[in-house]
Design a protein around this motif. Structure first.
Motif, PDB file in Angstrom:
ATOM      1  N   THR A 205       1.195  -1.113   0.024  1.00  0.00           N
ATOM      2  CA  THR A 205       0.371   0.362   0.194  1.00  0.00           C
ATOM      3  C   THR A 205       0.845   1.300   0.271  1.00  0.00           C
ATOM      4  N   GLN A 206       0.420   2.590   0.007  1.00  0.00           N
ATOM      5  CA  GLN A 206       0.876   3.967   0.351  1.00  0.00           C
ATOM      6  C   GLN A 206       1.638   3.863   1.148  1.00  0.00           C
ATOM      7  N   TYR A 207       1.801   2.731   2.388  1.00  0.00           N
ATOM      8  CA  TYR A 207       2.572   2.843   3.853  1.00  0.00           C
ATOM      9  C   TYR A 207       3.346   1.938   3.677  1.00  0.00           C
ATOM     10  N   ALA A 208       3.552   1.609   2.583  1.00  0.00           N
ATOM     11  CA  ALA A 208       4.603  -0.093   2.913  1.00  0.00           C
ATOM     12  C   ALA A 208       5.374  -0.527   1.902  1.00  0.00           C
ATOM     13  N   GLY A 209       6.575  -0.997   1.859  1.00  0.00           N
ATOM     14  CA  GLY A 209       7.011  -1.447   0.218  1.00  0.00           C
ATOM     15  C   GLY A 209       7.522  -0.260  -0.087  1.00  0.00           C
ATOM     16  N   THR A 210       7.529   0.807  -0.266  1.00  0.00           N
ATOM     17  CA  THR A 210       8.444   2.156  -1.318  1.00  0.00           C
ATOM     18  C   THR A 210       8.868   3.195  -1.069  1.00  0.00           C
ATOM     19  N   THR A 211       9.597   3.931  -0.435  1.00  0.00           N
ATOM     20  CA  THR A 211       9.939   4.891  -0.292  1.00  0.00           C
ATOM     21  C   THR A 211       8.885   6.755  -1.623  1.00  0.00           C
ATOM     22  N   TYR A 212       9.429   5.693  -2.516  1.00  0.00           N
ATOM     23  CA  TYR A 212       8.524   6.304  -4.097  1.00  0.00           C
ATOM     24  C   TYR A 212       7.033   6.118  -4.669  1.00  0.00           C
ATOM     25  N   ILE A 247      17.913  16.513 -13.355  1.00  0.00           N
ATOM     26  CA  ILE A 247      17.179  18.106 -12.982  1.00  0.00           C
ATOM     27  C   ILE A 247      17.342  18.006 -10.990  1.00  0.00           C
ATOM     28  N   PRO A 248      17.933  18.343 -11.010  1.00  0.00           N
ATOM     29  CA  PRO A 248      18.280  18.578  -9.603  1.00  0.00           C
ATOM     30  C   PRO A 248      17.144  19.760  -9.220  1.00  0.00           C
ATOM     31  N   GLU A 249      16.387  20.593  -9.338  1.00  0.00           N
ATOM     32  CA  GLU A 249      15.384  21.599  -9.388  1.00  0.00           C
ATOM     33  C   GLU A 249      14.393  21.048  -8.561  1.00  0.00           C
ATOM     34  N   PHE A 250      14.440  19.563  -9.350  1.00  0.00           N
ATOM     35  CA  PHE A 250      13.145  18.891  -9.605  1.00  0.00           C
ATOM     36  C   PHE A 250      13.160  18.257  -7.663  1.00  0.00           C
ATOM     37  N   ASN A 251      11.467  18.745  -7.062  1.00  0.00           N
ATOM     38  CA  ASN A 251      11.481  18.789  -5.823  1.00  0.00           C
ATOM     39  C   ASN A 251      11.033  17.197  -5.287  1.00  0.00           C
ATOM     40  N   TYR A 252      11.628  16.401  -5.368  1.00  0.00           N
ATOM     41  CA  TYR A 252      10.695  14.781  -5.508  1.00  0.00           C
ATOM     42  C   TYR A 252      10.635  14.505  -4.365  1.00  0.00           C
ATOM     43  N   ASN A 253      10.893  15.383  -3.440  1.00  0.00           N
ATOM     44  CA  ASN A 253      10.702  14.940  -1.924  1.00  0.00           C
ATOM     45  C   ASN A 253       8.609  14.988  -1.372  1.00  0.00           C
ATOM     46  N   LYS A 254       8.045  15.807  -2.749  1.00  0.00           N
ATOM     47  CA  LYS A 254       6.800  15.468  -2.530  1.00  0.00           C
ATOM     48  C   LYS A 254       6.229  14.578  -2.948  1.00  0.00           C
ATOM     49  N   PHE A 255       7.081  13.361  -2.992  1.00  0.00           N
ATOM     50  CA  PHE A 255       6.132  11.867  -3.430  1.00  0.00           C
ATOM     51  C   PHE A 255       6.560  10.634  -2.773  1.00  0.00           C
ATOM     52  N   TYR A 256       7.788  11.490  -1.478  1.00  0.00           N
ATOM     53  CA  TYR A 256       7.646  10.482  -0.420  1.00  0.00           C
ATOM     54  C   TYR A 256       6.376   9.894  -0.011  1.00  0.00           C
ATOM     55  N   TRP A 257       6.800   8.562   0.611  1.00  0.00           N
ATOM     56  CA  TRP A 257       5.594   7.703   1.389  1.00  0.00           C
ATOM     57  C   TRP A 257       4.556   8.418   1.782  1.00  0.00           C
ATOM     58  N   ASP A 258       4.996   9.311   2.864  1.00  0.00           N
ATOM     59  CA  ASP A 258       3.968   9.743   3.583  1.00  0.00           C
ATOM     60  C   ASP A 258       3.705  11.552   3.605  1.00  0.00           C
ATOM     61  N   HIS A 259       4.514  11.766   2.086  1.00  0.00           N
ATOM     62  CA  HIS A 259       3.741  13.075   2.371  1.00  0.00           C
ATOM     63  C   HIS A 259       2.251  13.446   1.803  1.00  0.00           C
ATOM     64  N   PRO A 260       1.250  14.045   2.224  1.00  0.00           N
ATOM     65  CA  PRO A 260      -0.060  14.975   1.745  1.00  0.00           C
ATOM     66  C   PRO A 260      -0.543  14.060   0.433  1.00  0.00           C
ATOM     67  N   ASN A 261       0.460  14.807  -0.543  1.00  0.00           N
ATOM     68  CA  ASN A 261       0.097  14.593  -1.944  1.00  0.00           C
ATOM     69  C   ASN A 261      -0.414  12.778  -1.858  1.00  0.00           C
ATOM     70  N   VAL A 262       0.742  11.667  -1.389  1.00  0.00           N
ATOM     71  CA  VAL A 262       0.208  10.771  -2.001  1.00  0.00           C
ATOM     72  C   VAL A 262      -0.627   9.566  -0.448  1.00  0.00           C
ATOM     73  N   LYS A 263      -0.783  10.934   0.357  1.00  0.00           N
ATOM     74  CA  LYS A 263      -1.750  10.423   1.459  1.00  0.00           C
ATOM     75  C   LYS A 263      -3.201  10.522   1.246  1.00  0.00           C
ATOM     76  N   GLU A 264      -3.216  12.176   0.624  1.00  0.00           N
ATOM     77  CA  GLU A 264      -4.278  12.733   1.142  1.00  0.00           C
ATOM     78  C   GLU A 264      -4.906  12.973  -0.234  1.00  0.00           C
ATOM     79  N   SER A 265      -4.439  13.348  -1.153  1.00  0.00           N
ATOM     80  CA  SER A 265      -5.084  14.402  -2.236  1.00  0.00           C
ATOM     81  C   SER A 265      -6.328  12.919  -3.342  1.00  0.00           C
TER      82      SER A 265
END
Length: 326
Positions: A205-212, A247-265
């Motif tokens: 699920t979104q909570y386990a298995g992979t960081t992104y 692309i160093p400026e790409f903000n990949y942290n907003k796809f982290y498993w615990d980010h609101p984008n993943v949990k609530e969108s």
């Protein structure tokens, strides 16, 4: 001190390791010594990495040979690199793939316990480091392309062996430098691998298995249901990895498993977010790509209902190959 290339890790599956004594490092129970035939590796003070569940420490024998030892503070599902390689049918393929994966061997049995604590101990070949630091120093374009090419080939090797790599991220890709000064890239942290499309397939699920996790596992689409790992899921993490590297400026942290984008969108918000990624990928940011190849990268970030349109690993392998490709 001998270089890491001089140590014969291809025969790691034939080497028996044993643990001699335990100690405590940063609240982790770790071996003081690792014994193998003819050598005793002693723990140094160099910590190579640390995560939420384990620690990696450098060990060295009296001849200057070094190994990395990962100790996890739980009873993990541990796998040997040799186990993946033996599933490959051709000898030349085994040799080629053995150069793309960090060699590792589990030296504790299932449910190994020290006192009242379960631990898992894994011996690995020691590399110079992971590529999270390498990305920050902005290596040449050829090095970046070679990095993606090698990571893609490593994942292809695992898929041919029937395995699905779930946790692709900079901290799980390692590098070394050979005698000619060329970077060598390998995929590591192989305990994050699970079998494809069988009754034993990893379901996450979104909570386990992979960081992104891929968007089809986000709450908007999965409603927290368990979903089997497939090849298209692997493509998502590889796509993010490509953007992290180029692309160093790409903000990949907003796809982290615990980010609101993943949990609530909502589905609408996810669709909007994926469109913003596709719009972010432009010829200016990836100038070495042809238009058709740029579109393949964009298709990695397609909406979950069209995930089958994501490109194949083989197509990305061909895009990033610099020389001597086959």
């Amino acid at each position: 001190m001998k270089s890491i290339q001089s140590y014969k890790f291809l025969n790691m599956n034939k080497i028996n390791y044993s643990i001699k004594e335990f100690g405590i490092v940063r609240n982790y129970i770790v071996p003081k010594y690792i014994k193998s035939k003819g050598s005793t590796f002693q723990k140094t003070n160099k910590i190579l990495g640390q995560g939420g569940h384990g620690i990696v420490i450098e060990y060295q024998d009296r001849y200057g040979n070094q190994i990395a030892v990962k100790t996890l503070n739980y009873a993990a599902l541990c796998k040997n690199t040799s186990g993946f390689l033996t599933k490959l049918s051709k000898v030349d393929k085994i040799k080629k793939c053995s150069l793309k994966l960090v060699k590792q061997k589990c030296i504790t049995q299932d449910n190994f316990r020290v006192g009242n604590r379960y631990i898992t101990v894994i011996v690995m070949e020691k590399m110079a480091g992971d590529i999270s630091n390498l990305i920050n120093i902005k290596p040449p374009m050829k090095v970046k392309r070679d990095l993606i090419y090698n990571v893609t080939e490593a994942i292809m090797c695992l898929q041919e062996a029937g395995e699905c790599f779930l946790d692709l991220k900079p901290q799980n890709v390692f590098y070394d430098i050979n005698k000619r000064g060329r970077y060598i890239f390998k995929l590591g942290d192989l305990d994050g691998i699970t079998v494809f499309n069988t009754s034993k397939s990893h379901q996450f699920t979104q909570y386990a298995g992979t960081t992104y996790p891929p968007p089809e596992t986000w709450f908007a689409y999965s409603n927290n249901r368990r979903i089997k790992c497939t090849k298209t899921h692997t493509m998502w993490s590889l796509g993010l990895f490509i953007l992290m590297v180029f692309i160093p400026e790409f903000n990949y942290n907003k796809f982290y498993w615990d980010h609101p984008n993943v949990k609530e969108s909502s589905k609408r918000e996810v669709k909007k977010l994926l469109k913003s990624i596709r719009n972010f990928i432009t010829p200016k940011k990836l100038p070495f790509l042809k238009t058709k190849d740029l579109n393949k990268i964009k298709n990695i970030f397609i909406i979950p209902s069209k995930q089958k349109r994501r490109p194949t690993l083989k197509s990305l392998y061909n895009i990033f190959c610099v020389q001597n490709c086959n």
